[in-house]
Scaffold this active site. Sequence first.
Site, PDB file in Angstrom:
ATOM      1  N   PRO A  83       0.645  -1.206  -0.042  1.00 53.27           N
ATOM      2  CA  PRO A  83      -0.081  -0.198  -0.026  1.00 53.27           C
ATOM      3  C   PRO A  83       1.073   1.049   0.018  1.00 53.27           C
ATOM      4  O   PRO A  83       1.684   1.478   0.770  1.00 53.27           O
ATOM      5  CB  PRO A  83      -0.867  -0.010   1.308  1.00 53.27           C
ATOM      6  CG  PRO A  83      -0.772  -1.654   1.750  1.00 53.27           C
ATOM      7  CD  PRO A  83       0.535  -2.079   1.000  1.00 53.27           C
ATOM      8  N   ILE A 155       7.600   7.193 -13.911  1.00 48.87           N
ATOM      9  CA  ILE A 155       6.586   6.374 -14.355  1.00 48.87           C
ATOM     10  C   ILE A 155       5.736   6.002 -13.132  1.00 48.87           C
ATOM     11  O   ILE A 155       6.095   5.566 -12.053  1.00 48.87           O
ATOM     12  CB  ILE A 155       7.472   5.242 -14.936  1.00 48.87           C
ATOM     13  CG1 ILE A 155       8.192   5.351 -16.268  1.00 48.87           C
ATOM     14  CG2 ILE A 155       6.435   3.956 -15.053  1.00 48.87           C
ATOM     15  CD1 ILE A 155       7.071   5.636 -17.435  1.00 48.87           C
ATOM     16  N   SER A 351      -7.449  17.218  24.457  1.00 46.95           N
ATOM     17  CA  SER A 351      -8.930  16.556  24.351  1.00 46.95           C
ATOM     18  C   SER A 351      -8.846  15.000  24.436  1.00 46.95           C
ATOM     19  O   SER A 351      -9.768  14.372  25.093  1.00 46.95           O
ATOM     20  CB  SER A 351      -9.515  16.724  23.157  1.00 46.95           C
ATOM     21  OG  SER A 351      -9.593  18.092  22.695  1.00 46.95           O
ATOM     22  N   GLU A 383      -3.264  12.219  11.556  1.00 47.49           N
ATOM     23  CA  GLU A 383      -3.641  10.893  11.871  1.00 47.49           C
ATOM     24  C   GLU A 383      -3.057   9.435  11.127  1.00 47.49           C
ATOM     25  O   GLU A 383      -2.285   8.540  11.424  1.00 47.49           O
ATOM     26  CB  GLU A 383      -5.111  10.685  11.657  1.00 47.49           C
ATOM     27  CG  GLU A 383      -5.892  11.680  12.498  1.00 47.49           C
ATOM     28  CD  GLU A 383      -6.023  13.000  11.938  1.00 47.49           C
ATOM     29  OE1 GLU A 383      -5.690  13.095  10.882  1.00 47.49           O
ATOM     30  OE2 GLU A 383      -6.737  14.021  12.534  1.00 47.49           O
ATOM     31  N   PHE A 409     -11.662   9.971  13.592  1.00 45.07           N
ATOM     32  CA  PHE A 409     -10.535  10.215  12.816  1.00 45.07           C
ATOM     33  C   PHE A 409      -9.454   9.250  12.662  1.00 45.07           C
ATOM     34  O   PHE A 409      -8.527   9.224  11.946  1.00 45.07           O
ATOM     35  CB  PHE A 409     -10.018  11.552  13.006  1.00 45.07           C
ATOM     36  CG  PHE A 409     -10.902  12.758  12.875  1.00 45.07           C
ATOM     37  CD1 PHE A 409     -11.657  12.703  11.623  1.00 45.07           C
ATOM     38  CD2 PHE A 409     -11.711  13.393  13.958  1.00 45.07           C
ATOM     39  CE1 PHE A 409     -12.696  13.753  11.623  1.00 45.07           C
ATOM     40  CE2 PHE A 409     -12.361  14.316  13.553  1.00 45.07           C
ATOM     41  CZ  PHE A 409     -13.058  14.560  12.378  1.00 45.07           C
ATOM     42  N   ASP A 441     -19.962  19.283  18.327  1.00 48.19           N
ATOM     43  CA  ASP A 441     -19.405  19.129  17.253  1.00 48.19           C
ATOM     44  C   ASP A 441     -20.146  18.598  15.975  1.00 48.19           C
ATOM     45  O   ASP A 441     -19.710  18.652  14.911  1.00 48.19           O
ATOM     46  CB  ASP A 441     -17.827  18.277  17.454  1.00 48.19           C
ATOM     47  CG  ASP A 441     -16.833  19.214  17.880  1.00 48.19           C
ATOM     48  OD1 ASP A 441     -16.850  20.639  17.864  1.00 48.19           O
ATOM     49  OD2 ASP A 441     -15.778  18.607  18.658  1.00 48.19           O
ATOM     50  N   HIS A 445     -18.019  14.656  13.332  1.00 45.86           N
ATOM     51  CA  HIS A 445     -17.183  14.123  14.437  1.00 45.86           C
ATOM     52  C   HIS A 445     -17.752  13.063  15.164  1.00 45.86           C
ATOM     53  O   HIS A 445     -17.131  12.210  15.938  1.00 45.86           O
ATOM     54  CB  HIS A 445     -16.900  15.172  15.328  1.00 45.86           C
ATOM     55  CG  HIS A 445     -15.952  16.318  14.662  1.00 45.86           C
ATOM     56  ND1 HIS A 445     -16.204  17.161  13.752  1.00 45.86           N
ATOM     57  CD2 HIS A 445     -14.809  16.992  15.137  1.00 45.86           C
ATOM     58  CE1 HIS A 445     -15.082  17.760  13.656  1.00 45.86           C
ATOM     59  NE2 HIS A 445     -14.317  17.686  14.569  1.00 45.86           N
TER      60      HIS A 445
END
Lengths: 645, 645
Positions: A83, A155, A351, A383, A409, A441, A445
């Site tokens: 990946p 490429i 938070s 993240e 998130f 929010d 969220h």
Amino acid sequence: MGLAPAAHVLYSQMRFNPKNPEWLNRDRFVLSNGHACALLYSLLHLFGYDFSLDDLRNFRQLNSKTPGHPEFELPGVEVTTGPLGQGICNAIGMAMAQAHIAARFNKPNFEISNNYTYCIFGDGCMMEGVASEAMSLAGHLKLNKLIAFYDDNHISIDGNTNCAFTEDVTQRLEAYGWNVIWVKDGNNDIEGVAKAIEQAKKVTDKPTCIRLTTTIGYGSLNEGTHGVHGSPLKPADIKQLKEKWGFNPDESFVVPQEVHDLYQKTIDSGIAAEQEWNALFSKYAVQYPEEAAELSRRISGEFPANWTSKLPVYTPADAAVASRKLSEIVIESVHDTLPELIGGSADLTGSNLTRWKEAIDFQPPSTGLGTYAGRYIRYGVREHGMGAIMNGISAYGAFKTYGGTFLNFVSYASGALRLSALSGHPVIWVATHDSIGLGEDGPTHQPIETLAHFRALPNCMVWRPADGNETSAAYKQALESKHTPSVIALSRQNLPQLEGSSIAKASRGGYTLVEKADADIILISTGSEVSLAVEASKFLEETKGIKAGVVSLPDFHTFDQQSHDYRLSVLPDGVPILSIEVMSTSGWAKYSHQQFGLDRFGASGPAPKVYDFFEFNKEGVASRAEKTVAFYKGKHVSSPLNKAF
Amino acid sequence: MGLAPAAHVLYSQMRFNPKNPEWLNRDRFVLSNGHACALLYSLLHLFGYDFSLDDLRNFRQLNSKTPGHPEFELPGVEVTTGPLGQGICNAIGMAMAQAHIAARFNKPNFEISNNYTYCIFGDGCMMEGVASEAMSLAGHLKLNKLIAFYDDNHISIDGNTNCAFTEDVTQRLEAYGWNVIWVKDGNNDIEGVAKAIEQAKKVTDKPTCIRLTTTIGYGSLNEGTHGVHGSPLKPADIKQLKEKWGFNPDESFVVPQEVHDLYQKTIDSGIAAEQEWNALFSKYAVQYPEEAAELSRRISGEFPANWTSKLPVYTPADAAVASRKLSEIVIESVHDTLPELIGGSADLTGSNLTRWKEAIDFQPPSTGLGTYAGRYIRYGVREHGMGAIMNGISAYGAFKTYGGTFLNFVSYASGALRLSALSGHPVIWVATHDSIGLGEDGPTHQPIETLAHFRALPNCMVWRPADGNETSAAYKQALESKHTPSVIALSRQNLPQLEGSSIAKASRGGYTLVEKADADIILISTGSEVSLAVEASKFLEETKGIKAGVVSLPDFHTFDQQSHDYRLSVLPDGVPILSIEVMSTSGWAKYSHQQFGLDRFGASGPAPKVYDFFEFNKEGVASRAEKTVAFYKGKHVSSPLNKAF
Ligand SMILES: [Ca+2]
Ligand SMILES: [Ca+2]
């Protein structure tokens, strides 16, 4: 093949012992463009790792040692790649890990840690946002023992990169604070590559990128075209190529003895280097016994005995506390006992509550904001980069690592979390603000599909603790995990300490919290809805005479690993089971007959009002429980655990 | 408040009609740092949109018009923002949409399309990888009518950005090919902002970023600290602030008349601009009736009558074809009839088969590779950026858009797909290589949890067609969708054309493919496993005398919207149902009693061998069907559709 010369120069000067691929102070190599794995497997074969010519011949065959992309389990393969964008981030994580080990353990005359981390990445990686995130952070962190090669071959699968990728990569990397060295003829300029590596090693305050301008499939009749990107060469092409490079065109998978002899030098010097290091470490253990014991223990992966005594325990008399705060208390309690714990957050420290009070930030000392011996990482709003870096830190060894963000998130980092699960990196996501309970929010969220997603991922624990004891249990399992990552979903709002919870019970993934003889129904729930289920159970008994047992199921994955008998004792035959979780009901039919959830997006407003709006209150649960009892009345009810196979 | 002066300068010169927020040629504005939405709501109120002072007073209250982050449905809000990095990508998509409309429809003396797209983004957006992806593409595409403001306030939630974000943003944007203008005193230099906008409009071959160095909470007692980032100001602070700016400190939510008068000028000129445009368009319709008709139709969102006659129809006599190829045939068939169709792929064009033969690439003409009138977008290896850009194109209006990648890498774009679903952007993901059937690339590329994830997302269609007719049905539903995005999962391997499939049947999301009177079991399946279920059904009857009906369920979401009676006719009482899908079983209990899936990661090898390895062959299915029949023998079997509520 455009990369092969540079890769050989690189490996020839690397320090590793192929007979002990896990030596801590080895140089690391990550092939971020994992589709070029044939090159990596050849290198590993040539440099003495446990890859035979037969292994190479079995390329991409089922159950072979040479799968279509490099896999972590293989000797000499540091991380699973494929990946795009992930590998370079893993390499950055490894370089951070090394910087920390050096800052923590090196002493005058004892350079216990000084390995380099190398990486090759391509245009594809450079286009992926995850790489952008981590490379910006790497520049900020001044990771000078990170040396990456940019395979500038123009490429990608769509053909020439000029159709989509015309940015100035050198300038962009310099903007990130990297040192960039350009080798203009990467196909042939062996000496230029060697010099570039030497130069890179002299830079003391920046990571280096060696930009290698190469021709894909160099030497092939189709060199420089995307036709050689993922497809095998034709026989005639292979023949001319072998002739061009002076090999016998009728032989395959043959390595001349003189080539082996050449590589043997690198192998021998690697073996010698490890022996020297072992000798150095023995002396170090005499002079610095504590540090040596700590490092040895950390390499072994074993925690100090009785570390679990540090886990906070609660009784129902204790105050209601948000589970994000309970998580902070755990981190505060265990960080001293577990010096391998290194963590951070994607910007939301205040938070997510991921930082212990006296933590020192992991920073280049020149910033004045911390040191490399610091154990708190400021990831910025990155993240996905954080997730991929955590995989690199974990793959380095001698660390347990966590990262915080809002649960919603963690989805930005799906690509990295999937690789944690696939490779078995036991990283921990501290995922706060885990539901509509975050309130104002609003729906952007508020997670709905998130837990269903992570629970469907193989080899992933998804904890959603209901109170203090369950939070301690979640951390116990997540920290002790050797091969399984964890997402710990935590509330913003306060949760009461439950009667009947305990670390031991919750550590089984699911347990009976409220036992009712001859129950009419079982309410099964997680996290912030467990106390709601308890409330509803009382309300049902008082107002309707319905007896509702309550099961808390903080982690599906752990519960699934318990014995069938145990699980059946929790979810027995003969009683309808109603699940209660304030998000997607998907996946819950595995443990329940009926589901109460939120199969729509949330709403912005004060949390209690939002809960009421969606009828997640005792009346809402009770009315659904009543309907469920009525529906199953007189029917034979089989536990959802009973299956045909 | 640091941003307010610049935002007012910006809005004052923008061209829009607040009484018709959907006018096609309006200037767009996107607030990428959506948490600053109080500013946006104030602007919308002041500039005449349907936002009252009461609406502003109800900020972040349940069901108010002023939720905690801007939501697409609101008048004047162009896109839902909040998840960082998305908004700037949406703006880039809008600027691409505008460039295409202009290239397609503008004629000498008829500048039908010339609107600007504005955006404000912050440090958080700049750190997110998704923004990196799209901004690099925007530079490549030379989107000169895109003008973005970078709110360079040095603050994120973790405090000063110097703890994690020290890159040179100007240099990075220049590396991407952007024009950067720096307004050093963004708090006060109103004239500087106005001049910067003027300058930006003169640049013809680059997007512009106006870097505004501002102080967060400017004027507040806590200005320049992260304390004002997400938290309300204290009353005393508000009082001194009002006094400082010359307002009555005892009044709240009061807008002086002279302020309203000032803004009225902008409103009036916007209304006049739309009137002029309407007049221009009337003349255009006379001179260019075809183009005018096309654009009007596209704005209306209605497709040409009988467009579905273009959808390919198959019979069992037709050859077996990979569904990615079937998808290509649909695109090839409908692109002429649907000029609003604009699509592309994240680098894998030749694998995703997303490009029709005669397609012209969407490119700046100066590249020599295409034109802005081109409808095929080369996204590069940027899945997340592609997803967020698609949302922007869709939000612009007058387009249907799709993007291709491997199914597994749609997960990289989770953040954008979630916003498609939340906002109701009916974009289409052409998601090929949808299972272990991709073979050699191995587990890093083989989806397991992916469909479970997307199916758990509210308002998302997840099609997995089994053959040609089902592929046409998937496109029919996805293309005609007004408010629901689609992921179409497509195979790499060939699939036979099924007896009993049709576009009409598959368009219901699920249907009985093989009807068996007195069936012993129903096999329910999707995509490449449907033909396997049919094979297994024959095998079961021949070898075991077991009668197995077959249901194809190409999309859960669409099936769920059918009547209960219809659904119950497909999944009736009295018959055990076994699901067969070669990935996570999570979510399948909703439609089946027993599940055969792959709750582990895949393997690298030739596809048929990998299928056999996991026993996904007729024998493997049949043996599980037999066990299921035996398990339910003599038991009362209720359809999984029967629920208590
Ligand atoms: Ca390994
Ligand atoms: Ca709107």
